[in-house]
Design an enzyme around this catalytic site. Structure first.
Site, PDB file in Angstrom:
ATOM      1  N   ASP A  33       0.652  -1.088   0.003  1.00  0.00           N
ATOM      2  CA  ASP A  33       0.038  -0.031   0.143  1.00  0.00           C
ATOM      3  C   ASP A  33       0.996   1.053   0.078  1.00  0.00           C
ATOM      4  O   ASP A  33       2.015   1.159   0.748  1.00  0.00           O
ATOM      5  CB  ASP A  33      -1.014   0.049   1.395  1.00  0.00           C
ATOM      6  CG  ASP A  33      -1.976   1.037   0.942  1.00  0.00           C
ATOM      7  OD1 ASP A  33      -3.217   0.496   0.948  1.00  0.00           O
ATOM      8  OD2 ASP A  33      -1.576   2.266   1.180  1.00  0.00           O
ATOM      9  N   ILE A  34       0.325   2.235  -0.754  1.00  0.00           N
ATOM     10  CA  ILE A  34       1.194   3.359  -1.060  1.00  0.00           C
ATOM     11  C   ILE A  34       1.361   4.275   0.360  1.00  0.00           C
ATOM     12  O   ILE A  34       2.047   5.247   0.477  1.00  0.00           O
ATOM     13  CB  ILE A  34       0.635   4.320  -1.915  1.00  0.00           C
ATOM     14  CG1 ILE A  34       1.758   5.209  -2.795  1.00  0.00           C
ATOM     15  CG2 ILE A  34      -0.545   5.099  -1.584  1.00  0.00           C
ATOM     16  CD1 ILE A  34       1.418   5.723  -4.047  1.00  0.00           C
ATOM     17  N   ASN A  91     -12.989  -3.313   2.107  1.00  0.00           N
ATOM     18  CA  ASN A  91     -13.871  -2.237   2.169  1.00  0.00           C
ATOM     19  C   ASN A  91     -14.668  -2.293   1.109  1.00  0.00           C
ATOM     20  O   ASN A  91     -14.273  -2.581   0.058  1.00  0.00           O
ATOM     21  CB  ASN A  91     -13.266  -1.012   2.418  1.00  0.00           C
ATOM     22  CG  ASN A  91     -12.482  -0.948   3.651  1.00  0.00           C
ATOM     23  OD1 ASN A  91     -12.874  -1.201   4.789  1.00  0.00           O
ATOM     24  ND2 ASN A  91     -11.101  -0.170   3.359  1.00  0.00           N
ATOM     25  N   GLU A  99     -12.288   3.068  -1.498  1.00  0.00           N
ATOM     26  CA  GLU A  99     -11.690   4.552  -2.175  1.00  0.00           C
ATOM     27  C   GLU A  99     -11.600   3.969  -3.557  1.00  0.00           C
ATOM     28  O   GLU A  99     -11.564   4.763  -4.616  1.00  0.00           O
ATOM     29  CB  GLU A  99     -10.428   4.940  -1.615  1.00  0.00           C
ATOM     30  CG  GLU A  99     -10.623   5.820  -0.186  1.00  0.00           C
ATOM     31  CD  GLU A  99      -9.402   6.110   0.423  1.00  0.00           C
ATOM     32  OE1 GLU A  99      -8.416   5.716  -0.218  1.00  0.00           O
ATOM     33  OE2 GLU A  99      -9.749   6.620   1.711  1.00  0.00           O
ATOM     34  N   VAL A 100     -11.108   2.817  -3.784  1.00  0.00           N
ATOM     35  CA  VAL A 100     -10.659   2.420  -5.164  1.00  0.00           C
ATOM     36  C   VAL A 100     -11.552   1.327  -5.885  1.00  0.00           C
ATOM     37  O   VAL A 100     -11.948   0.383  -5.060  1.00  0.00           O
ATOM     38  CB  VAL A 100      -9.214   1.921  -5.181  1.00  0.00           C
ATOM     39  CG1 VAL A 100      -8.976   1.482  -6.617  1.00  0.00           C
ATOM     40  CG2 VAL A 100      -8.110   3.012  -4.900  1.00  0.00           C
ATOM     41  N   HIS A 104     -10.251  -5.232  -3.742  1.00  0.00           N
ATOM     42  CA  HIS A 104      -8.814  -5.412  -3.015  1.00  0.00           C
ATOM     43  C   HIS A 104      -9.088  -5.954  -1.389  1.00  0.00           C
ATOM     44  O   HIS A 104     -10.149  -5.535  -0.909  1.00  0.00           O
ATOM     45  CB  HIS A 104      -7.876  -4.190  -3.245  1.00  0.00           C
ATOM     46  CG  HIS A 104      -8.542  -2.892  -2.492  1.00  0.00           C
ATOM     47  ND1 HIS A 104      -9.363  -2.224  -3.407  1.00  0.00           N
ATOM     48  CD2 HIS A 104      -8.514  -2.196  -1.547  1.00  0.00           C
ATOM     49  CE1 HIS A 104      -9.942  -1.276  -2.910  1.00  0.00           C
ATOM     50  NE2 HIS A 104      -9.229  -1.118  -1.495  1.00  0.00           N
ATOM     51  N   HIS A 106      -6.996  -5.674   2.035  1.00  0.00           N
ATOM     52  CA  HIS A 106      -6.002  -5.361   2.573  1.00  0.00           C
ATOM     53  C   HIS A 106      -5.401  -6.449   3.668  1.00  0.00           C
ATOM     54  O   HIS A 106      -6.102  -6.794   4.298  1.00  0.00           O
ATOM     55  CB  HIS A 106      -6.279  -4.088   3.669  1.00  0.00           C
ATOM     56  CG  HIS A 106      -6.851  -2.891   3.054  1.00  0.00           C
ATOM     57  ND1 HIS A 106      -6.304  -1.712   2.732  1.00  0.00           N
ATOM     58  CD2 HIS A 106      -7.949  -2.942   2.333  1.00  0.00           C
ATOM     59  CE1 HIS A 106      -6.926  -1.045   2.008  1.00  0.00           C
ATOM     60  NE2 HIS A 106      -7.956  -1.780   1.893  1.00  0.00           N
TER      61      HIS A 106
HETATM   62  P1  5GP Z   1      -9.871   1.196   0.107  1.00  0.00           P
HETATM   63  O1  5GP Z   1     -10.226   2.395   1.083  1.00  0.00           O
HETATM   64  O2  5GP Z   1     -10.195   1.267  -0.964  1.00  0.00           O
HETATM   65  O3  5GP Z   1     -10.089   0.029   0.938  1.00  0.00           O
HETATM   66  O4  5GP Z   1      -8.338   1.421   0.187  1.00  0.00           O
HETATM   67  C1  5GP Z   1      -7.568   1.892  -0.824  1.00  0.00           C
HETATM   68  C2  5GP Z   1      -6.085   1.893  -0.552  1.00  0.00           C
HETATM   69  O5  5GP Z   1      -5.543   2.051  -1.758  1.00  0.00           O
HETATM   70  C3  5GP Z   1      -5.799   2.746   0.482  1.00  0.00           C
HETATM   71  O6  5GP Z   1      -5.055   2.202   1.616  1.00  0.00           O
HETATM   72  C4  5GP Z   1      -4.564   3.632  -0.274  1.00  0.00           C
HETATM   73  O7  5GP Z   1      -3.588   3.998   0.336  1.00  0.00           O
HETATM   74  C5  5GP Z   1      -4.197   2.704  -1.473  1.00  0.00           C
HETATM   75  N1  5GP Z   1      -3.666   3.355  -2.682  1.00  0.00           N
HETATM   76  C6  5GP Z   1      -4.472   4.351  -3.414  1.00  0.00           C
HETATM   77  N2  5GP Z   1      -3.783   4.726  -4.625  1.00  0.00           N
HETATM   78  C7  5GP Z   1      -2.798   3.618  -4.637  1.00  0.00           C
HETATM   79  C8  5GP Z   1      -1.599   3.761  -5.672  1.00  0.00           C
HETATM   80  O8  5GP Z   1      -1.704   4.360  -6.568  1.00  0.00           O
HETATM   81  N3  5GP Z   1      -0.710   2.788  -5.308  1.00  0.00           N
HETATM   82  C9  5GP Z   1      -0.710   1.788  -3.805  1.00  0.00           C
HETATM   83  N4  5GP Z   1       0.207   1.076  -4.125  1.00  0.00           N
HETATM   84  N5  5GP Z   1      -1.728   1.985  -3.221  1.00  0.00           N
HETATM   85  C10 5GP Z   1      -2.922   2.992  -3.518  1.00  0.00           C
END
Ligand code: 5GP
Length: 121
Positions: A33-34, A91, A99-100, A104, A106
């Site tokens: 994760d970034i 999520n 968010e994405v 995915h 985690h």
């Molecule tokens: P969500 O809230 O969708 O479950 O989590 C999205 C995750 O993707 C977040 O933890 C965020 O830090 C990670 N993320 C967002 N953009 C990128 C990216 O471009 N590269 C990587 N490696 N992680 C990302």
């Protein structure tokens, strides 16, 4: 909602955006994760175009589902969290703070996590 092929993880899967790769097989790609929330924080994404857990559960083939679950287990073992323990988080949607819009999971570990849920915006 229709899958958006321009989401950031789709771009990572196509190699258009780099990632810090941890694991890859026919069904899944895993990368750090970034913005890590624990010492170990890896995202595992299926290679198929699934927006979230619900669409994956409803539409993925048995091979995709088996492959994805096994990949998550392999990642946990590869990054060394399987002995001390880890947390899996998926999520979904607005209430889940997704968010994405590409499924995915985690994998977080390497240190202790607190109680499972904390109300927070
Ligand atoms: P969500 O809230 O969708 O479950 O989590 C999205 C995750 O993707 C977040 O933890 C965020 O830090 C990670 N993320 C967002 N953009 C990128 C990216 O471009 N590269 C990587 N490696 N992680 C990302």
């Amino acid at each position: 909602m229709a899958y958006d092929p321009e989401n950031i993880f789709a771009k990572i899967l196509r190699g258009e955006i780099p990632c810090d790769k941890v694991y890859e097989d026919d069904h899944a790609l895993a990368f750090n994760d970034i913005n890590p929330q624990r010492k170990v924080h890896v995202l595992v994404v299926p290679k198929g175009e699934y927006e979230d857990w619900s669409s994956f559960a409803a539409s993925a083939s048995n091979a995709e589902i088996t492959g994805y679950v096994r990949a998550i287990g392999a990642v946990a073992q590869k990054v060394g969290v399987d002995v001390d323990g880890y947390r899996l988080i998926a999520n979904q949607g607005e209430n889940g703070h997704q968010e994405v819009p590409h499924l995915h999971v985690h994998v977080v570990g390497g240190e202790r996590s607190g109680p499972m849920l904390k109300r927070k915006d």
